[in-house]
Write a protein that holds these residues in place. Structure first.
Motif, PDB file in Angstrom:
ATOM      1  N   GLU A 145     -13.781 -14.146 105.055  1.00  0.00           N
ATOM      2  CA  GLU A 145     -12.957 -14.999 105.916  1.00  0.00           C
ATOM      3  C   GLU A 145     -11.580 -15.073 105.148  1.00  0.00           C
ATOM      4  N   ILE A 146     -11.271 -15.056 103.940  1.00  0.00           N
ATOM      5  CA  ILE A 146     -10.236 -15.231 103.296  1.00  0.00           C
ATOM      6  C   ILE A 146      -9.478 -14.135 103.287  1.00  0.00           C
ATOM      7  N   LEU A 147     -10.114 -12.948 103.064  1.00  0.00           N
ATOM      8  CA  LEU A 147      -9.331 -11.599 103.149  1.00  0.00           C
ATOM      9  C   LEU A 147      -9.119 -11.279 104.535  1.00  0.00           C
TER      10      LEU A 147
ATOM     11  N   TYR B 182       0.275 -15.559 101.643  1.00  0.00           N
ATOM     12  CA  TYR B 182      -0.816 -16.046 100.828  1.00  0.00           C
ATOM     13  C   TYR B 182      -1.171 -17.452 101.537  1.00  0.00           C
ATOM     14  N   ARG B 183      -0.024 -18.136 101.686  1.00  0.00           N
ATOM     15  CA  ARG B 183      -0.148 -19.743 102.124  1.00  0.00           C
ATOM     16  C   ARG B 183      -0.491 -19.685 103.491  1.00  0.00           C
ATOM     17  N   ALA B 184      -0.202 -18.776 104.344  1.00  0.00           N
ATOM     18  CA  ALA B 184      -0.337 -18.884 105.793  1.00  0.00           C
ATOM     19  C   ALA B 184      -2.017 -18.640 105.876  1.00  0.00           C
TER      20      ALA B 184
ATOM     21  N   THR C  28      -6.222 -19.019  95.273  1.00  0.00           N
ATOM     22  CA  THR C  28      -7.520 -18.455  95.451  1.00  0.00           C
ATOM     23  C   THR C  28      -7.402 -17.110  96.388  1.00  0.00           C
ATOM     24  N   VAL C  29      -6.557 -17.199  97.327  1.00  0.00           N
ATOM     25  CA  VAL C  29      -6.178 -15.928  98.227  1.00  0.00           C
ATOM     26  C   VAL C  29      -5.558 -14.922  97.363  1.00  0.00           C
ATOM     27  N   ALA C  30      -4.731 -15.492  96.578  1.00  0.00           N
ATOM     28  CA  ALA C  30      -3.938 -14.350  95.858  1.00  0.00           C
ATOM     29  C   ALA C  30      -5.089 -13.777  94.766  1.00  0.00           C
ATOM     30  N   ARG C  31      -5.871 -14.253  94.023  1.00  0.00           N
ATOM     31  CA  ARG C  31      -7.136 -13.876  93.289  1.00  0.00           C
ATOM     32  C   ARG C  31      -7.845 -12.731  94.019  1.00  0.00           C
TER      33      ARG C  31
ATOM     34  N   ALA D  37      -7.960 -20.335 106.191  1.00  0.00           N
ATOM     35  CA  ALA D  37      -9.329 -20.304 105.430  1.00  0.00           C
ATOM     36  C   ALA D  37      -9.634 -21.692 104.910  1.00  0.00           C
ATOM     37  N   GLY D  38      -8.778 -22.481 104.703  1.00  0.00           N
ATOM     38  CA  GLY D  38      -8.932 -23.801 104.137  1.00  0.00           C
ATOM     39  C   GLY D  38      -9.242 -23.812 102.791  1.00  0.00           C
TER      40      GLY D  38
END
Length: 526
Positions: A9-11, A20-22, A33-36, A27-28
């Protein structure tokens, strides 16, 4: 650590927004974490791989690996936990168990044995092994489990022991069921097969070598403590025990007698040999018909050890087995026979010019209770069976003349001797002389009557002859009728109960009279 669904879901949110922020807001999660996860995907590394976190036991993994390697993977986790606690480990035993299990798994993976699949050749290999059978009457039984490799034909036999005669008997029975002899037979290193190992080389039992030569095959043994080298017989052991030995799983009934176990083994062999095998998709009995073309011919007579152990027949036509005497035919006295137990029966075998023959079969007995069959002894005469005495046999001309009178004379002699009669020889001579004056049949009949009545005194034979002669004289028969009766009549009873009158006086004029006439009797009662 995120779950796989959350990472996806994050990807997906990042691919949709490109920020990344959006994506973190959708994703909550945090934008770091999204960047990693995006960076891991960009480098081609699995994004769902679990990251290793430092654990307190990591400092002791080297010691755990050392202990596991020294014990070849046999050390217990509680022993390892005691060792590392003494070294300062403060974690729980559950953590130690997990670490020891992981270390053992890595050790087994590095020592895993890789076996090449074995493709059997027809008529080449036979394997046998033993299984512990059910207990019958508190006594342990054994199951002989044999397996012909190419056709997958199985033979299971129930026996009491694993002695060499039993092994040879089971091997002979198996080969006769197969209808031929394979080139090799593979089994364990029992003392009946291998008596010793020198530099890793098994030394064969000389008796089993003779057995193999008799049947024309070679007996091989597997590597000690390596059941994988004979997996076919091991599988036969496993499935036969699962079906034949009563357990709480198969709910099989207990066996009361040994014959029930034998019947169950025969039924089990028919079932597994007539159904299609899982690997060949063909019934083993069908493949056995093809494999028999590659088997060697079977000797017509079994190896003598298959008949059991040798015994010498005593003078009383018996053999002693386990302290019990069993009878055999009297023709085998002072010869050698073979004895073996088959279930609850003792089988006695003799080898003659026509080959081995079963000469006796008895039920198992206990010491002090011999088993004797009257059919194994010559028949006894009626007189000997009844009185336990010897049959009269003439040793002189006088004795022969007396016994020639008939069976009555022989019976008289036996009874007179048992009664201690006096002058037996003289009375025998008198009987022969009487046979010249009377018919010999009557004299023999009189002697038989005297033997039955116990009449052995002087002239008893003459009296019996006279009595027999008197019975044969024809006499007129007297029959009762109205005109003739044996009763003399009733005239004597006519005056019964009457008083007689006075006697009359003598005639007058006689010298003895008085000269006067007195009153005359009137015949009336006074």
């Amino acid at each position: 650590m995120k779950r796989s669904e959350e990472i996806v879901e994050i990807l997906e949110a990042y691919d949709l927004t490109g920020s990344y922020r959006a994506a973190a807001e959708l994703a909550g999660c945090d934008h770091h974490t999204v960047a990693r996860y995006v960076a891991l995907r960009a480098t081609g590394e699995p994004v769902v791989a679990r990251e290793h976190r430092a654990r307190p036991i990591d400092a002791y993994l080297a010691k755990i690996e050392e202990l596991v390697a020294r014990s070849n993977g046999r050390v217990r986790a509680d022993i390892v936990h005691e060792r590392i606690v003494a070294m300062g480990f403060t974690g729980g035993e559950r953590t130690t168990r997990r670490a020891v299990a992981e270390t053992k798994a890595r050790l087994r993976a590095g020592q895993r044995r890789v076996l090449r699949p074995w493709v059997p050749e027809p008529g080449l290999w036979l394997q046998w092994d033993w299984a512990e059978g059910p207990r019958i009457g508190g006594r342990r039984t054994n199951l002989w489990c044999a397996w012909l490799a190419w056709s997958r034909f199985r033979v299971v036999l129930a026996v009491w022991d694993r002695t060499l005669p039993t092994i040879v008997a089971c091997l002979d029975t198996t080969l006769r069921r197969l209808g031929g002899v394979p080139t090799y037979a593979l089994t364990d290193n029992e003392r009946t097969v291998s008596v010793d190992h020198v530099a890793g080389v098994p030394v064969r039992n000389p008796e089993i070598v003779h057995v193999a030569r008799h049947y024309g095959m070679t007996i091989r043994t597997c590597v000690p403590a390596d059941p994988q080298t004979k997996g076919g017989s091991e599988a036969t052991v496993r499935i036969s025990k699962a079906d034949l030995v009563p357990t709480e799983v198969n709910l099989a009934d207990e066996y009361r007698v040994f014959g029930q176990l034998e019947a169950a083994c025969r039924g089990w062999c028919e079932k597994v040999n007539t159904r299609p095998h899982r690997e060949t998709r063909r019934p083993p009995v069908e493949m056995l018909a093809e494999e028999r073309l590659r088997l060697h011919p079977l000797p017509s007579t079994p190896f003598t050890v298959a008949f059991g152990t040798t015994r010498r027949v005593n003078w009383d036509a018996t053999v002693s087995v386990e302290g019990v005497r069993y009878s055999v035919p009297h023709e085998l006295v002072d010869t050698r026979v073979w004895v073996r137990f088959h279930g609850d029966d003792l089988i006695v075998t003799a080898v003659g010019q026509d080959g081995p023959v079963q000469v006796a079969r008895h039920g198992r007995s206990t010491p002090g209770s011999p088993v004797i069959d009257d059919a194994h002894y010559p028949p006894r005469t009626a007189a000997a069976n009844a009185h336990g005495e010897r049959t009269p046999r003439a040793t002189s001309a006088a004795e022969a003349a007396f016994l020639a009178l008939g069976p009555g004379a022989a019976a008289w002699l036996v009874e007179a001797a048992a009664a201690g009669a006096r002058g037996v020889r003289r009375k025998m001579t008198e009987a022969v002389a009487l046979a010249k004056l009377h018919p010999p049949g009557q004299v023999d009949q009189a002697l038989g009557t005297a033997a039955i009545a116990g009449r052995f005194a002087e002239n008893d034979l003459l009296r019996i002859l006279a009595h027999q002669a008197g019975e044969t004289v024809a006499k007129p028969a007297t029959q009762a009728s109205e005109t003739h009766s044996l009763q003399p009549g009733t005239a004597a009873w006519s005056g019964f109960g009457l008083t007689p009158g006075p006697e009359p006086d003598p005639d007058p004029g006689t010298e003895s009279g008085t000269g006067s006439a007195g009153p005359q009797p009137t015949g009336e009662p006074a």
